[in-house]
Motif scaffolding. Structure first.
Motif, PDB file in Angstrom:
ATOM      1  N   CYS A 110      -1.302   1.905   4.751  1.00  0.00           N
ATOM      2  CA  CYS A 110      -0.428   0.770   4.482  1.00  0.00           C
ATOM      3  C   CYS A 110       1.007   1.276   4.441  1.00  0.00           C
ATOM      4  O   CYS A 110       1.369   2.114   3.588  1.00  0.00           O
ATOM      5  N   HIS A 125      -7.118  -5.637   1.102  1.00  0.00           N
ATOM      6  CA  HIS A 125      -5.649  -5.551   1.140  1.00  0.00           C
ATOM      7  C   HIS A 125      -5.075  -6.657   2.018  1.00  0.00           C
ATOM      8  O   HIS A 125      -3.999  -7.191   1.718  1.00  0.00           O
ATOM      9  N   THR A 131      -0.248  -8.744  -0.734  1.00  0.00           N
ATOM     10  CA  THR A 131      -0.261  -7.603   0.201  1.00  0.00           C
ATOM     11  C   THR A 131      -0.729  -7.958   1.599  1.00  0.00           C
ATOM     12  O   THR A 131      -0.767  -7.089   2.473  1.00  0.00           O
ATOM     13  N   HIS A 134       1.414  -6.927   4.480  1.00  0.00           N
ATOM     14  CA  HIS A 134       1.682  -5.494   4.680  1.00  0.00           C
ATOM     15  C   HIS A 134       1.140  -5.032   6.026  1.00  0.00           C
ATOM     16  O   HIS A 134       0.124  -5.556   6.524  1.00  0.00           O
ATOM     17  N   LEU A 136      -0.826  -2.677   8.253  1.00  0.00           N
ATOM     18  CA  LEU A 136      -1.906  -1.696   8.196  1.00  0.00           C
ATOM     19  C   LEU A 136      -2.095  -1.102   9.580  1.00  0.00           C
ATOM     20  O   LEU A 136      -2.267  -1.834  10.569  1.00  0.00           O
TER      21      LEU A 136
END
Length: 391
Positions: A110, A125, A131, A134, A136
């Motif tokens: 991440c 996540h 999140t 975010h 990845l």
């Protein structure tokens, strides 16, 4: 490609991540107004020693903040340090457990959280509201991109006021990076003009490119000037050695010339002293000899006449009368009470400045006054007769 990435990492590590004070990787890098960065502990030592902070690179003096901790962090360097720390850990052990559950094998990274996570945690996540936005990426992709372009996988910078919010805007009015919460509380329009941080960065980078071009010109000018100064410095060293040798040679010759001149003047003085000494000695010796002769004549005549008077008969005494009268008359006219024909005074009076007067000094002599000199003898013009006994 791998070799190129490895070289890039090595260059960044050497040029950007080593503190010039301790020569080790930065420990919480702080950036001074002169844009030179150092470890927080190193700056703390500098502040303790002098009370202010003198940049070890450019020697510019900066007034200290309330504490070294208040000096602005170099976020760029600190994020790079984190990336390289992770790289070092990965190099030591390619297999790593999940940073979240600490059980699963790492497969994703991440970017925002800077976590290495497993597939199960990655799915969770991506679903959590806070999140799910975010980025990845796979661990392999992250490693490849991080080696080639570290900036693209650096985590966001968080607001210095609202630490839970990332920086998203830039306030042109306050000239500072702000978060979404800042736009509603402390930097609201129309009093404040702000824009998206990516747009501001793009414009700033464009302006910086023009500034960097000017700085490159200045760098070239500084380098050219440095070469010119270095050339003059090298020439100065050579000129100094040449002039120094000329001065030393002139000193040597001058010493020889002055020594020769001093010797010459000294010889003249010694000759003068010797000449005066010899003249006086000859005159005094001649006078001494004359007095010695007169004394001997007087003594021998007196002793003879006294013996004649004491032991001789009347006829013997009278027979010698003519000779005695003549000899005593001559001797009584001899000048026996005289002053020395010369005096013994001689003195050397040195000159204070030979280089100015070219003179060592003078020989001082007392005036001889009326001291007489003996033209012939103590007997004057009277011809010295033989003793009457020899007549």
């Amino acid at each position: 490609m791998a070799a190129k990435e490895s070289t890039l990492m090595a260059e960044i590590d050497e040029n950007f991540l080593l503190c010039s004070i301790c020569s080790e990787r930065y420990k919480n890098a702080k950036i001074l107004p002169c844009l030179h960065s150092f470890c927080e502990p190193c700056l703390g030592k500098l502040a303790e020693e002098s009370g202010n902070i003198t940049c070890p690179v450019c020697r510019r003096v900066h007034e200290p903040a309330d504490s070294v901790a208040d000096i602005e962090d170099n976020v760029f360097l600190n994020e790079l340090l984190e990336l390289f720390t992770e790289q070092d850990s990965e190099d030591k052990s390619k297999s790593k457990t999940c940073d979240m559950c600490e059980q699963g094998e790492v497969t994703k990274h991440c970017v925002e959280c800077t976590f290495d996570i497993c597939d199960n945690c990655a799915r969770g996540h991506s679903k959590v509201r806070s999140t799910k936005s975010h980025r990845l990426v796979s661990v392999d992709e992250y490693r490849t991109v991080k080696s080639a372009d570290p900036a693209s996988v650096q985590p966001p910078v968080y607001c210095s006021i609202h630490s839970e919010y990332p920086v998203e805007f830039y306030c042109d009015t306050c000239d500072t990076a702000i978060c979404l919460k800042c736009t509603a509380l402390d930097h609201s329009k129309p009093e404040h003009q702000y824009r998206c941080v990516q747009v501001a960065a793009k414009d700033f980078a464009k302006n910086l490119s023009a500034v960097m071009d000017k700085m490159k010109v200045k760098e070239t000018e500084a380098n050219d000037s440095k070469i010119s100064v270095q050339r003059v410095l090298e020439c100065l060293d050579k000129v100094y050695l040449r002039v120094e040798e000329s001065v030393r040679e002139h000193i040597r010759k001058t010493i020889e010339e002055i020594t020769r001149l001093i010797q010459e003047k000294g010889d003249e003085l010694l000759t003068e002293v010797k000449g005066e000494y010899d003249k006086r000695r000859v005159n005094l010796t001649a006078q001494l000899k004359e007095l010695d002769i007169a004394e001997n004549d007087l003594t021998s005549t007196r002793e003879y006449v006294e013996k004649l008077m004491h032991y001789g008969s009347a006829s013997q005494l009278m027979s010698a009368k003519k000779g005695v009268d003549h000899q005593t008359e001559v001797l009584l006219k001899v000048q026996t009470q005289v002053e020395p024909v010369e005096d013994d005074y001689m003195d050397f009076q040195p000159c204070d400045d030979f280089c100015r007067d070219k003179c060592l000094g003078t020989i001082a002599l007392l005036p001889q006054g009326t001291s007489w000199t003996l033209p012939t003898s103590l007997y004057g013009l009277v011809k010295k007769s033989r003793p009457w006994s020899e007549a």
